[in-house]
Design an enzyme around this catalytic site. Structure first.
Site, PDB file in Angstrom:
ATOM      1  N   HIS A  14       0.720  -1.301  -0.295  1.00 60.12           N
ATOM      2  CA  HIS A  14      -0.138  -0.080   0.103  1.00 60.12           C
ATOM      3  C   HIS A  14       1.049   1.435  -0.008  1.00 60.12           C
ATOM      4  O   HIS A  14       1.339   1.949   0.905  1.00 60.12           O
ATOM      5  CB  HIS A  14      -0.947  -0.005   1.228  1.00 60.12           C
ATOM      6  CG  HIS A  14      -1.990   1.103   1.347  1.00 60.12           C
ATOM      7  ND1 HIS A  14      -3.110   0.994   1.780  1.00 60.12           N
ATOM      8  CD2 HIS A  14      -2.013   1.944   0.878  1.00 60.12           C
ATOM      9  CE1 HIS A  14      -3.718   2.064   1.786  1.00 60.12           C
ATOM     10  NE2 HIS A  14      -3.182   2.898   0.980  1.00 60.12           N
ATOM     11  N   HIS A  16       1.425   4.797  -2.346  1.00 67.56           N
ATOM     12  CA  HIS A  16       0.998   5.748  -3.578  1.00 67.56           C
ATOM     13  C   HIS A  16       2.365   6.660  -4.229  1.00 67.56           C
ATOM     14  O   HIS A  16       2.929   7.138  -3.467  1.00 67.56           O
ATOM     15  CB  HIS A  16       0.013   6.833  -3.225  1.00 67.56           C
ATOM     16  CG  HIS A  16      -1.233   6.296  -2.799  1.00 67.56           C
ATOM     17  ND1 HIS A  16      -2.276   6.284  -3.273  1.00 67.56           N
ATOM     18  CD2 HIS A  16      -1.573   5.694  -1.242  1.00 67.56           C
ATOM     19  CE1 HIS A  16      -3.243   5.502  -2.630  1.00 67.56           C
ATOM     20  NE2 HIS A  16      -2.762   5.398  -1.279  1.00 67.56           N
ATOM     21  N   HIS A 194      -9.371   0.949  -1.586  1.00 66.20           N
ATOM     22  CA  HIS A 194      -9.546   1.683  -0.311  1.00 66.20           C
ATOM     23  C   HIS A 194     -11.011   1.711   0.474  1.00 66.20           C
ATOM     24  O   HIS A 194     -11.857   2.114  -0.261  1.00 66.20           O
ATOM     25  CB  HIS A 194      -9.044   3.095  -0.486  1.00 66.20           C
ATOM     26  CG  HIS A 194      -7.481   3.246  -0.600  1.00 66.20           C
ATOM     27  ND1 HIS A 194      -6.936   3.069  -1.589  1.00 66.20           N
ATOM     28  CD2 HIS A 194      -6.674   3.909   0.302  1.00 66.20           C
ATOM     29  CE1 HIS A 194      -5.451   3.090  -1.316  1.00 66.20           C
ATOM     30  NE2 HIS A 194      -5.432   4.111  -0.332  1.00 66.20           N
ATOM     31  N   GLU A 197     -11.231   3.265   5.912  1.00 65.49           N
ATOM     32  CA  GLU A 197     -10.299   4.224   6.390  1.00 65.49           C
ATOM     33  C   GLU A 197     -10.985   5.379   7.001  1.00 65.49           C
ATOM     34  O   GLU A 197     -10.954   5.275   8.490  1.00 65.49           O
ATOM     35  CB  GLU A 197      -9.368   4.902   5.278  1.00 65.49           C
ATOM     36  CG  GLU A 197      -8.133   5.943   5.852  1.00 65.49           C
ATOM     37  CD  GLU A 197      -7.509   6.505   4.711  1.00 65.49           C
ATOM     38  OE1 GLU A 197      -8.051   6.517   3.468  1.00 65.49           O
ATOM     39  OE2 GLU A 197      -6.545   7.041   4.876  1.00 65.49           O
ATOM     40  N   ASP A 275       1.872   4.157   2.727  1.00 65.73           N
ATOM     41  CA  ASP A 275       1.014   4.859   2.311  1.00 65.73           C
ATOM     42  C   ASP A 275       1.608   6.079   1.444  1.00 65.73           C
ATOM     43  O   ASP A 275       1.769   5.878   0.433  1.00 65.73           O
ATOM     44  CB  ASP A 275      -0.188   5.508   3.359  1.00 65.73           C
ATOM     45  CG  ASP A 275      -1.440   5.866   2.624  1.00 65.73           C
ATOM     46  OD1 ASP A 275      -1.661   5.470   1.560  1.00 65.73           O
ATOM     47  OD2 ASP A 275      -2.254   6.197   3.580  1.00 65.73           O
ATOM     48  N   ASP A 276       1.686   6.865   2.228  1.00 70.86           N
ATOM     49  CA  ASP A 276       2.715   8.405   1.470  1.00 70.86           C
ATOM     50  C   ASP A 276       3.716   8.550   2.608  1.00 70.86           C
ATOM     51  O   ASP A 276       3.400   9.617   3.253  1.00 70.86           O
ATOM     52  CB  ASP A 276       1.620   9.354   1.433  1.00 70.86           C
ATOM     53  CG  ASP A 276       0.291   8.982   0.814  1.00 70.86           C
ATOM     54  OD1 ASP A 276       0.065   8.902  -0.516  1.00 70.86           O
ATOM     55  OD2 ASP A 276      -0.797   8.601   1.226  1.00 70.86           O
TER      56      ASP A 276
HETATM   57  N1  ADE Z   1      -4.378   8.731  -1.741  1.00 73.97           N
HETATM   58  C1  ADE Z   1      -3.204   9.079  -1.303  1.00 73.97           C
HETATM   59  N2  ADE Z   1      -2.983   8.442   0.212  1.00 73.97           N
HETATM   60  C2  ADE Z   1      -4.287   8.163   0.322  1.00 73.97           C
HETATM   61  C3  ADE Z   1      -5.208   7.494   1.562  1.00 73.97           C
HETATM   62  N3  ADE Z   1      -4.541   7.498   2.581  1.00 73.97           N
HETATM   63  N4  ADE Z   1      -6.563   7.498   1.535  1.00 73.97           N
HETATM   64  C4  ADE Z   1      -7.202   7.931   0.246  1.00 73.97           C
HETATM   65  N5  ADE Z   1      -6.649   8.376  -1.015  1.00 73.97           N
HETATM   66  C5  ADE Z   1      -5.226   8.543  -0.782  1.00 73.97           C
HETATM   67 ZN    ZN Z   2      -3.735   4.824   0.347  1.00 76.43          ZN
END
Ligand code: ADE
Ligand code: ZN
Length: 330
Positions: A14, A16, A194, A197, A275-276
């Site tokens: 996971h 991006h 997704h 969340e 994630d990011d």
């Molecule tokens: N795009 C990038 N990170 C995300 C996240 N945590 N939830 C939804 N969209 C995303």
């Molecule tokens: Zn994500």
């Protein structure tokens, strides 16, 4: 324990690619491409990473990606992530990309995917990290836009293995995208989504029943529905959990309030992911470290999470077994 985590072979499922943009590279690309970032310095940009919810993060995430424009930029962004991943003993990654956030800026789909693919191939041969790419539709946009994007993607079908759904969750349920996911499955693509969340547990059920998702990204709000937890455990549906992201986006107030340990205890197939990473303060190892400390996880727990990451991947059974065989006995 940090040393044990660092040497543990693992997969990241996971991530991006747009969310891996470090402020240093953002400034470099801004200068090269003559784009003005709304920050005076790298430190200023990092200081802005203080989010109140998912949307406050997404606003900055979409604004920042404007500096990434050419095939070379997409290559450099991707390779920078893969170098970090390799240094953390990530052996395999399954990476999301959001084509609509680029085609909306008149960057051709091919520029994006060819730049990313070139870096993935380089990482395979030079860093020993294997990867797969997942096209993620932006759920705040229409299904029509997703269908159009999927048509643009088909000539590049050999370069990605699946489709996903990301961006603003609340008010954009999986049911909005049934047709495009049906089409993607008909074309032979893998499906993830997704869900759960910020959105309610019902979105997880929709992702499973309507989109036929094979894996749920995040999914942490499943814990509000005992019947759903029982189903996820019974069917061993993988959940790609991102602990630092969840705390930074205030899904949980603190790491000790995160449901990860309860999810493991409920027999769910949990994996740990970043994630990011620059936005949330850490790559995959920092996520393992944070949960290890919060829940005093044992070596066995950590090995289990790493094993889950390979099990939950879209690698072949043979590839999975080979990587699982490299895990310590614990
Ligand atoms: N795009 C990038 N990170 C995300 C996240 N945590 N939830 C939804 N969209 C995303
Ligand atoms: Zn994500």
């Amino acid at each position: 324990m940090d040393e044990f985590i660092a040497q543990l072979p693992k997969a990241e499922l996971h991530l991006h690619i747009e969310g891996t943009l470090e402020p240093e590279l953002a400034f470099e690309l801004a200068e090269k491409n003559q784009v003005t970032l709304p920050f005076k310095s790298v430190d200023d940009m990092r200081a802005a990473y203080n989010f109140s919810d998912l949307q406050s993060f997404l606003d900055l995430y979409y604004a920042s990606i404007s500096v990434v424009q050419t095939e070379e930029d997409f290559h450099d962004l991707t390779l920078a992530y893969l170098k970090k991943a390799a240094a953390q003993n990530v052996r395999h990654t399954e990476i999301f990309f959001d084509p609509q956030s680029h085609t909306a800026r008149d960057i051709p789909f091919g520029t994006v995917i060819n730049g990313i693919t070139a870096a993935l191939q380089e990482a395979q041969t030079e860093l020993g990290v294997s990867s797969k790419l997942i096209l993620s539709f932006l759920r705040h946009l229409s299904e029509e836009s997703a269908l159009e994007t999927f048509q643009q993607a088909l000539p590049f079908r050999e370069q990605f293995i699946g489709v996903g759904l990301d961006s603003s969750e609340q008010g954009h349920p999986p049911s909005k995208f049934v047709n495009v996911f049906d089409e993607a499955r008909r074309e032979g693509f893998r499906v993830v989504c997704h869900a759960g969340e910020e959105g309610p547990p019902e979105y997880i059920t929709e992702a499973l029943d309507l989109l036929h998702a094979e894996r749920i990204d995040h999914g942490v709000r499943c814990m509000e529905d005992a019947a759903l937890v029982a189903r996820l455990a019974e069917e061993q549906i993988p959940l790609t959990v991102c602990p630092l992201s969840n705390v930074r986006l205030r899904v949980f107030k603190t790491m000790s309030e995160h449901t990860l340990k309860r999810m493991l205890d409920a027999g769910l197939l949990v994996t740990v992911n970043s994630d990011d990473p620059p936005y949330f303060g850490g790559y995959v190892n920092e996520n393992y470290e944070a949960i290890q400390k919060a829940f005093d996880l044992s070596r066995d727990d950590l090995v289990k999470l790493a094993r889950n990451s390979f099990t939950a991947s879209f690698l072949s059974d043979e590839e999975k077994q080979k990587l699982i065989g490299e895990l310590p006995e614990s």
